[in-house]
Scaffold this motif. Structure first.
Motif, PDB file in Angstrom:
ATOM      1  N   GLY A 124       1.848  19.709   2.791  1.00 52.01           N
ATOM      2  CA  GLY A 124       0.589  20.398   2.501  1.00 52.01           C
ATOM      3  C   GLY A 124      -0.680  19.639   2.837  1.00 52.01           C
ATOM      4  O   GLY A 124      -1.776  20.186   2.707  1.00 52.01           O
ATOM      5  N   GLY A 125      -0.580  18.396   3.285  1.00 52.70           N
ATOM      6  CA  GLY A 125      -1.770  17.615   3.571  1.00 52.70           C
ATOM      7  C   GLY A 125      -2.545  18.124   4.769  1.00 52.70           C
ATOM      8  O   GLY A 125      -3.773  18.251   4.723  1.00 52.70           O
ATOM      9  N   PHE A 129       6.160  25.384  -4.630  1.00 53.21           N
ATOM     10  CA  PHE A 129       5.328  24.330  -5.225  1.00 53.21           C
ATOM     11  C   PHE A 129       4.142  23.975  -4.337  1.00 53.21           C
ATOM     12  O   PHE A 129       3.138  23.423  -4.804  1.00 53.21           O
ATOM     13  N   LEU A 130       4.243  24.292  -3.047  1.00 57.01           N
ATOM     14  CA  LEU A 130       3.197  23.916  -2.104  1.00 57.01           C
ATOM     15  C   LEU A 130       1.846  24.536  -2.449  1.00 57.01           C
ATOM     16  O   LEU A 130       0.801  23.916  -2.271  1.00 57.01           O
ATOM     17  N   GLU A 131       1.862  25.780  -2.930  1.00 58.09           N
ATOM     18  CA  GLU A 131       0.590  26.448  -3.227  1.00 58.09           C
ATOM     19  C   GLU A 131      -0.182  25.679  -4.289  1.00 58.09           C
ATOM     20  O   GLU A 131      -1.404  25.497  -4.176  1.00 58.09           O
ATOM     21  N   LYS A 132       0.512  25.206  -5.293  1.00 57.77           N
ATOM     22  CA  LYS A 132      -0.137  24.413  -6.341  1.00 57.77           C
ATOM     23  C   LYS A 132      -0.691  23.116  -5.770  1.00 57.77           C
ATOM     24  O   LYS A 132      -1.832  22.727  -6.057  1.00 57.77           O
ATOM     25  N   ASP A 133       0.108  22.439  -4.947  1.00 57.78           N
ATOM     26  CA  ASP A 133      -0.319  21.171  -4.368  1.00 57.78           C
ATOM     27  C   ASP A 133      -1.533  21.359  -3.459  1.00 57.78           C
ATOM     28  O   ASP A 133      -2.469  20.549  -3.477  1.00 57.78           O
ATOM     29  N   ILE A 134      -1.517  22.410  -2.659  1.00 52.97           N
ATOM     30  CA  ILE A 134      -2.628  22.666  -1.737  1.00 52.97           C
ATOM     31  C   ILE A 134      -3.902  22.987  -2.515  1.00 52.97           C
ATOM     32  O   ILE A 134      -4.995  22.509  -2.180  1.00 52.97           O
ATOM     33  N   TYR A 136       0.876  -1.180   0.000  1.00 55.55           N
ATOM     34  CA  TYR A 136       0.000   0.000   0.000  1.00 55.55           C
ATOM     35  C   TYR A 136       0.902   1.215   0.000  1.00 55.55           C
ATOM     36  O   TYR A 136       1.763   1.362   0.871  1.00 55.55           O
ATOM     37  N   LEU A 137       0.732   2.085  -0.974  1.00 55.81           N
ATOM     38  CA  LEU A 137       1.622   3.230  -1.144  1.00 55.81           C
ATOM     39  C   LEU A 137       1.135   4.436  -0.359  1.00 55.81           C
ATOM     40  O   LEU A 137       0.005   4.894  -0.519  1.00 55.81           O
ATOM     41  N   LEU A 138       2.002   4.934   0.495  1.00 59.31           N
ATOM     42  CA  LEU A 138       1.779   6.207   1.186  1.00 59.31           C
ATOM     43  C   LEU A 138       2.742   7.226   0.585  1.00 59.31           C
ATOM     44  O   LEU A 138       3.957   6.985   0.574  1.00 59.31           O
ATOM     45  N   PRO A 139       2.262   8.353   0.077  1.00 51.77           N
ATOM     46  CA  PRO A 139       3.174   9.330  -0.520  1.00 51.77           C
ATOM     47  C   PRO A 139       4.064   9.993   0.528  1.00 51.77           C
ATOM     48  O   PRO A 139       3.851   9.838   1.734  1.00 51.77           O
ATOM     49  N   GLU A 140       5.048  10.718   0.074  1.00 52.60           N
ATOM     50  CA  GLU A 140       5.935  11.457   0.966  1.00 52.60           C
ATOM     51  C   GLU A 140       5.106  12.333   1.898  1.00 52.60           C
ATOM     52  O   GLU A 140       4.216  13.059   1.456  1.00 52.60           O
ATOM     53  N   GLY A 141       5.385  12.256   3.178  1.00 54.96           N
ATOM     54  CA  GLY A 141       4.627  13.045   4.143  1.00 54.96           C
ATOM     55  C   GLY A 141       3.236  12.512   4.405  1.00 54.96           C
ATOM     56  O   GLY A 141       2.504  13.050   5.239  1.00 54.96           O
ATOM     57  N   GLY A 142       2.833  11.466   3.682  1.00 54.91           N
ATOM     58  CA  GLY A 142       1.509  10.883   3.877  1.00 54.91           C
ATOM     59  C   GLY A 142       0.375  11.690   3.297  1.00 54.91           C
ATOM     60  O   GLY A 142      -0.802  11.408   3.569  1.00 54.91           O
ATOM     61  N   SER A 143       0.677  12.694   2.487  1.00 52.70           N
ATOM     62  CA  SER A 143      -0.360  13.626   2.019  1.00 52.70           C
ATOM     63  C   SER A 143      -1.065  13.106   0.767  1.00 52.70           C
ATOM     64  O   SER A 143      -0.493  13.085  -0.319  1.00 52.70           O
ATOM     65  N   ASN A 144      -2.299  12.676   0.962  1.00 53.00           N
ATOM     66  CA  ASN A 144      -3.185  12.310  -0.137  1.00 53.00           C
ATOM     67  C   ASN A 144      -4.615  12.645   0.278  1.00 53.00           C
ATOM     68  O   ASN A 144      -4.829  13.270   1.329  1.00 53.00           O
TER      69      ASN A 144
END
Length: 289
Positions: free
Chosen positions: A176-177, A203-208, A140-148
Motif C-alpha cells: 500500500g505504500g 486490511f490494505l484499505e485501513k493501512d492506506i 535501520y528498520l525498513l518495514p515489509e514492502g518498505g512502506s512507511n
C-alpha cells in the motif's frame, strides 16, 4: 545518492482491441530507471536511505517473502550505497531451498534469516524488533514492502514524471505504500485504481487510509489476484507472453502482469469512458542477472 534518469519513458501501449474501445493506454516505465533498484522500489527506498545515512546507521533490516521485490531491491541498495543488509524471510521451511530472488539477495551480500510464518506475524511488534536488535545489533528498520511515511513521500514524486494529461493511474498493490503516495499527489478528477496481488487483502484499505486520510480518489479492485501472492494460471501466463510480443515489455507474474491483465479486462468491460487516458505503472519486479 545518484539521481535517476531525468526523463522516465512513457510508452504508448499498442493493441488493436484496446484501441477499438477508444481508450488511450500508456505505461510509465519505472522498470528502466535503475538496473537493480528499479520500479517503485527506488522511490520507496530513496528517502529511507537518506534517513539511514543521516542517523549513521550501518545496517538495514527488513522483512519479506521468498519472492519479494523489496528484499531484492534492498539488497541491491545496500551493496550500492554501503549498508550491510539483513532480510527476515517468511517461512523457515524455505531455508534449504532457493530461487532467483533469494540468490540475488545473497549475491548482494544480504544475510537471510528464515523464520516461521507464525513468528513472522510479529514483524510489527516492538518486543520482536527488540529481540532482532539483540540478535543483529543496531540497524535501520525498513518495514515489509518498505512502506512507511518516507516511502510514501518518495512515491508522491512518481506522478511528476507523467507528462500527458490523464484520467486514471493504475498500479499493483502489495503493502500500500506506492498507491498511498500516488493518491496524495493527484489533481482533481484524477483517480487511482489499485490491483492487490494478495488473496486476502482487505486490511490494505485501513493501512492506506492511515497514509491518505479522507481522500476518496482511489479504489482497490480485488478481482485479479489469480489465487494469491505469486500464484498464477495459464490465462495470466498467456497474457504476459502476448503482451511481450505486442509491446516489447516484459511483465512479471507477481505484480505488473496481474495489473495489466486487470486493466485490459476492465477496458473490454467498458469500465473506462471513451477517450479516457489511463496510465499503468510498471513497478519493476524483474531482476537483471
Amino acid at each position: 545518492m545518484p539521481a535517476i534518469a531525468e526523463k522516465i519513458p512513457l510508452q504508448k501501449i499498442s493493441d488493436p482491441e484496446i484501441e477499438s474501445f477508444s481508450v488511450n493506454l500508456f505505461m510509465l516505465r519505472l522498470d528502466l530507471i535503475h538496473p537493480n533498484i528499479n520500479g517503485n522500489k527506488w522511490f520507496k527506498l530513496k528517502y529511507n536511505l537518506e534517513e539511514a545515512k543521516r542517523l549513521n546507521k550501518k545496517k538495514l533490516l527488513t522483512f519479506g517473502g521468498a519472492f519479494s521485490n523489496h528484499i531484492a531491491a534492498t539488497s541491491a541498495a545496500g551493496k550500492e550505497f554501503g549498508f550491510e543488509t539483513i532480510g527476515i524471510i517468511r517461512g523457515e521451511e524455505l531455508s534449504k531451498s532457493s530461487n532467483q530472488t533469494l540468490e540475488f539477495a545473497r549475491k548482494n551480500g544480504m544475510e537471510l534469516h528464515f523464520i516461521s510464518r507464525e513468528e513472522y506475524r510479529n514483524k510489527n511488534s516492538k518486543k520482536f524488533i527488540l529481540e532482532l536488535k539483540n540478535q543483529f545489533g543496531d540497524f535501520y528498520l525498513l518495514p515489509e514492502g518498505g512502506s512507511n511515511e518516507l516511502a510514501v513521500k518518495g512515491c508522491w514524486e512518481i506522478v511528476s514524471h507523467i507528462d500527458v494529461p490523464f484520467d486514471f493511474i493504475c498500479c499493483a498493490v502489495g503493502t500500500g505504500g506506492t498507491i498511498s503516495g500516488i493518491i496524495s499527489s493527484l489533481k482533481k478528477k484524477q483517480k487511482v485504481i489499485g490491483f492487490p496481488v494478495l488473496k486476502s487483502a482487505e486490511f490494505l484499505e485501513k493501512d492506506i487510509k492511515e497514509f491518505v486520510g479522507t481522500k476518496t480518489n482511489w479504489i482497490l479492485n480485488y478481482n485479479y489476484h489469480f489465487g494469491g501472492y505469486a500464484k498464477t494460471n495459464s490465462d495470466l501466463l498467456k497474457f504476459i507472453d502476448r503482451f511481450k510480443k505486442q509491446n516489447n515489455i516484459l511483465l512479471d507474474q507477481v505484480y505488473t502482469g496481474k495489473m495489466m491483465f486487470g486493466i485490459c479486462d476492465l477496458i473490454r468491460k467498458n469500465y473506462f469512458k471513451r477517450d479516457a487516458t489511463v496510465i499503468a505503472l510498471h513497478t519493476g519486479g524483474l531482476l537483471n542477472f
